[in-house]
Design an enzyme around this catalytic site. Structure first.
Site, PDB file in Angstrom:
ATOM      1  N   ASP A 220       0.460  -0.937   0.256  1.00  0.00           N
ATOM      2  CA  ASP A 220      -0.316   0.357   0.115  1.00  0.00           C
ATOM      3  C   ASP A 220       1.034   1.883  -0.205  1.00  0.00           C
ATOM      4  OD1 ASP A 220       0.428  -1.388   2.834  1.00  0.00           O
ATOM      5  OD2 ASP A 220       0.089   0.132   3.168  1.00  0.00           O
TER       6      ASP A 220
ATOM      7  N   ASP B  42       4.505   8.055   0.877  1.00  0.00           N
ATOM      8  CA  ASP B  42       5.188   8.153   2.321  1.00  0.00           C
ATOM      9  C   ASP B  42       5.267   8.002   2.666  1.00  0.00           C
ATOM     10  OD1 ASP B  42       2.144   7.672   1.700  1.00  0.00           O
ATOM     11  OD2 ASP B  42       1.736   5.443   2.048  1.00  0.00           O
TER      12      ASP B  42
HETATM   13  P1  AMP Z   1       1.240   3.729   7.283  1.00  0.00           P
HETATM   14  O1  AMP Z   1       1.313   3.159   7.893  1.00  0.00           O
HETATM   15  O2  AMP Z   1       0.911   5.617   7.810  1.00  0.00           O
HETATM   16  O3  AMP Z   1       0.983   4.100   5.323  1.00  0.00           O
HETATM   17  O4  AMP Z   1      -0.676   3.507   7.207  1.00  0.00           O
HETATM   18  C1  AMP Z   1      -1.142   2.397   6.771  1.00  0.00           C
HETATM   19  C2  AMP Z   1      -2.161   2.944   7.009  1.00  0.00           C
HETATM   20  O5  AMP Z   1      -3.101   3.418   8.217  1.00  0.00           O
HETATM   21  C3  AMP Z   1      -2.913   3.934   5.737  1.00  0.00           C
HETATM   22  O6  AMP Z   1      -4.488   3.014   5.461  1.00  0.00           O
HETATM   23  C4  AMP Z   1      -3.356   4.940   6.455  1.00  0.00           C
HETATM   24  O7  AMP Z   1      -4.352   6.335   5.830  1.00  0.00           O
HETATM   25  C5  AMP Z   1      -3.485   4.222   8.138  1.00  0.00           C
HETATM   26  N1  AMP Z   1      -3.285   5.403   9.381  1.00  0.00           N
HETATM   27  C6  AMP Z   1      -2.321   5.637   9.367  1.00  0.00           C
HETATM   28  N2  AMP Z   1      -1.900   6.530  10.333  1.00  0.00           N
HETATM   29  C7  AMP Z   1      -3.349   6.666  10.579  1.00  0.00           C
HETATM   30  C8  AMP Z   1      -3.844   7.786  11.364  1.00  0.00           C
HETATM   31  N3  AMP Z   1      -3.368   8.593  12.578  1.00  0.00           N
HETATM   32  N4  AMP Z   1      -5.293   8.168  11.395  1.00  0.00           N
HETATM   33  C9  AMP Z   1      -6.216   7.270  10.233  1.00  0.00           C
HETATM   34  N5  AMP Z   1      -5.405   6.586   9.309  1.00  0.00           N
HETATM   35  C10 AMP Z   1      -3.716   6.458   9.882  1.00  0.00           C
HETATM   36 MG    MG Z   2       0.496   4.308   3.715  1.00  0.00          MG
END
Ligand code: AMP
Ligand code: MG
Length: 492
Positions: A258, A268
Site C-alpha cells: 500500500d 509515504d
Molecule cells: P502507513 O503505515 O502510514 O502507510 O498507514 C497504513 C494505513 O493506516 C493507511 O491506510 C493509513 O491511511 C492509515 N493510517 C495511518 N495513520 C493513521 C491515522 N493517524 N489516522 C487514520 N489512518 C491512519
Molecule cells: Mg501508507
C-alpha cells in the site's frame, strides 16, 4: 501592514480524474477543522511552482487555512480512496486513505496533471480506529524528505507545505499536530488493485488500470496488449526506483504494497533513513524487528511487491506474460545500478573488472563503517591528484583496504582529466542528504524553540544537495554523538 502576496487561485484548470471512477472507489469527505487557526511552518517554492503558485502565496493570509483543511481550497469536494495491501507480508483486505484527502485534481499552465492531497486533516471512512491526524514531527520529516529526494533526482511525491494545526495529537505522548500538503500526478498504489482483485471485482480492476494508463501511460493506451505493456513498464520503473534508492543510500522503512506507487514514485515517508556509515543491513524502522525492510533487502522487496501486484492483475494479463515481465526486474535493476555506480565513480564507460572495483569499495566501506555520502563526495578530490589522506581516514579500521583500493582506482581512471571528472562526480554525489540527525535537528528547533530558521537552513542544503553551501558544512557531517542512533518508528 499590507504585505504583497500571491494568489491562492492561479486559475487552475480543475479536472475530475479519479473522481470519474465509480462511487465505491472513494468517499467524499470534508476535512475536520482544527479549533485554533493553523499556521504555516514552511513551504517549498519549487513544489509551489508545480501548481502555478508563486512563493508569495506562502504569505497569503489564507494559505495556512487552505492547506490544512481549515478552509475549502478549490470548490471541489475532497475525497479519500479505498485500497488494500500487504503490510509486512500479511494481506489486509481493506486499508485506504485514513488521513489523506485529495482536495483538487488540477492541470497546471504547462498542461501537467497534479493531484493536491492533505495528509493529517482528519478522519475518513478508512481511518479504522485512528484519528486521521499527523504529528508535526513526522510531517516535517515527510516534507523535508520529499523535497530532498526530488532535488536528488529520485522519483517522488512532492510536498508543498507543512502547516501546524496548533492542536494536540495523542501518540505515546501528546504532540503538536500538522498537515502536509502533498502533490503527485497520482497517489494510486499497488494496494488499490489488490482491493478490487481480492473482492473479485475484475471489471473494477480493468477500469482502474485503464484510468492509470490513459492518464499516466498515454504512450501505451493504443496498444492491443496495453495492460501487459503497462505492467512491464511498472516493473522497470520500480526496478529503477530501487536502484536510485540504493545509490543514494536511502531506506524507505515500510515497503508495504500500500506504500508502493503505481507510477514508481517514492511515497509515504514514515520511518525512512539515509545511511550514515555504510551498513548493508541497516534497518531504519525501529518497529521492523525482523529487518524485512533492511537497506540491502529493498531491491528484493521491490520484486516481491511486484509479484503481489501481478497477482492482482491476473484477470487482465495472462500469467505467463506477467511472469515474463517480472523476469525483467533483476536485469533492469542491475543495469541501472551499474550505471548509477559508474557515474558515482566518474567512469565514462564500464570495463571488465569495474563491477568488482565497485564491490571492493563497498566492502571496504562496510568493514570500516565509512560514511556512505562522504566517501563518494570526497572521491572526486581523492581520486585525482588531490588529498588522499582525509579520504582514507573515512574508512577507520579499513584504512589499508581504502589505500589499496584508491591506488587501483587511480590506475583505472588515470589522473589526466581529474578536474573534469571531479565536476561530473559532484553532480551525482550529493554533499548533503537528509540524514536522520538533520531531520531531528530541524524538528527539535521548531518544536522546542519555535525556531523555523534552522529548518529553513536544512531545507536549503538538502534541496540543493550537490552545492557546497559554504558555512553549512556541519550539515554534511555524520551525526554528532548526542544524535547518534536515533530511533524512528511507524507511529506518526
Ligand atoms: P502507513 O503505515 O502510514 O502507510 O498507514 C497504513 C494505513 O493506516 C493507511 O491506510 C493509513 O491511511 C492509515 N493510517 C495511518 N495513520 C493513521 C491515522 N493517524 N489516522 C487514520 N489512518 C491512519
Ligand atoms: Mg501508507
Amino acid at each position: 501592514m499590507d504585505k504583497p502576496h500571491g494568489t491562492l487561485n492561479p486559475g487552475w484548470r480543475l479536472e475530475e480524474r479519479f473522481r470519474r471512477l465509480p462511487r465505491h472507489f472513494y468517499t467524499t469527505q470534508e476535512a475536520e477543522r482544527p479549533g485554533e487557526d493553523p499556521i504555516l511552518v514552511h513551504g517549498s517554492a519549487a513544489a509551489a511552482a508545480l501548481i502555478d503558485l508563486t512563493p508569495e502565496a506562502f504569505g497569503h493570509p489564507d494559505f495556512a487555512a487552505a492547506f490544512s483543511g481549515h478552509a475549502p481550497l478549490a470548490g471541489v469536494a475532497p475525497y479519500a480512496t479505498v485500497y488494500a495491501g500487504h503490510q509486512f507480508g500479511v494481506f489486509v483486505p481493506q486499508l485506504g486513505d485514513g488521513r489523506a484527502l485529495t482536495v483538487a485534481e488540477i492541470v497546471n499552465s504547462r498542461g501537467e496533471a497534479w493531484d493536491i492531497q492533505l495528509k493529517g486533516a482528519g478522519r475518513t471512512p478508512y481511518s479504522r480506529f485512528a484519528d486521521g491526524r499527523a504529528v508535526l514531527r513526522s510531517s516535517i520529516r515527510e516534507y523535508l524528505c520529499s523535497e530532498a529526494m526530488a532535488a536528488l533526482g529520485i522519483p517522488t511525491t512532492r510536498a508543498l507545505s507543512v502547516v501546524a494545526t496548533r492542536e494536540g495529537v495523542a501518540r505515546e505522548t501528546m504532540e503538536p499536530g500538522a498537515v502536509v500538503t502533498r502533490l503527485a500526478p497520482s497517489f494510486i498504489r499497488f494496494g488499490h488493485f489488490e482491493f478490487f482483485h481480492h473482492r473479485g471485482l475484475t471489471e473494477d480492476v480493468r477500469l482502474l488500470a485503464d484510468h492509470v494508463i490513459e492518464g499516466h501511460f498515454p504512450h501505451l493506451a493504443a496498444l492491443p496488449d496495453r495492460h501487459a505493456a503497462w505492467f512491464a513498464e511498472i516493473v522497470t520503473r520500480t526496478a529503477h526506483l530501487m536502484a536510485a534508492w540504493q545509490a543514494a543510500g536511502f531506506a524507505h522503512g515500510v515497503m508495504n504494497t500500500d506504500n508502493m506507487s503505481i507510477l514508481g514514485l517514492t511515497i509515504d515517508y514514515g520511518p525512512f533513513g539515509f545511511l550514515d556509515a555504510y551498513n548493508p543491513g541497516f534497518i531504519c524502522n525501529h518497529s521492523d524487528d525482523a529487518g524485512r525492510y533492511a537497506f540491502e533487502r529493498q531491491p528484493a522487496i521491490g520484486l516481491w511487491n511486484l509479484q503481489v501486484l501481478a497477482g492482482a492483475l491476473t484477470s487482465l494479463v495472462p500469467v505467463e506474460t506477467l511472469r515474463a515481465a517480472l523476469e525483467t526486474y533483476a536485469p533492469a535493476f542491475r543495469a541501472r545500478m551499474i550505471a548509477l555506480m559508474q557515474a558515482k565513480l566518474g567512469l565514462e564507460e564500464i570495463h571488465d573488472g569495474d563491477v568488482g572495483l565497485i564491490n571492493a569499495l563497498l566492502q571496504a566501506m562496510s568493514k570500516g563503517a565509512a560514511d556512505y555520502t562522504m566517501v563518494f563526495r570526497a572521491l572526486g578530490d581523492a581520486g585525482g591528484d588531490g588529498e588522499a589522506a582525509a579520504w582514507i581516514d573515512l574508512f577507520g579500521a579499513a584504512a589499508d583496504e581504502a589505500r589499496d583500493w584508491l591506488a587501483l582506482y587511480r590506475r583505472r581512471v588515470g589522473v589526466g582529466d581529474a578536474p573534469a571528472r571531479r565536476v561530473r562526480m559532484n553532480r551525482v554525489n550529493p554533499r548533503y542528504v537528509l540524514r536522520n540527525w538533520l531531520a531531528e535537528t530541524a524538528i527539535r528547533a521548531v518544536e522546542d524553540e519555535g525556531d523555523v530558521a534552522t529548518l529553513d537552513r536544512i531545507f536549503r542544503v538538502v534541496t540543493a544537495p550537490y552545492d557546497d553551501h559554504p558555512g553549512e558544512e556541519d550539515f554534511a557531517a555524520p551525526p554528532p554523538p548526542a544524535l547518534c542512533g536515533l530511533e524512528v518508528s511507524c507511529s506518526s
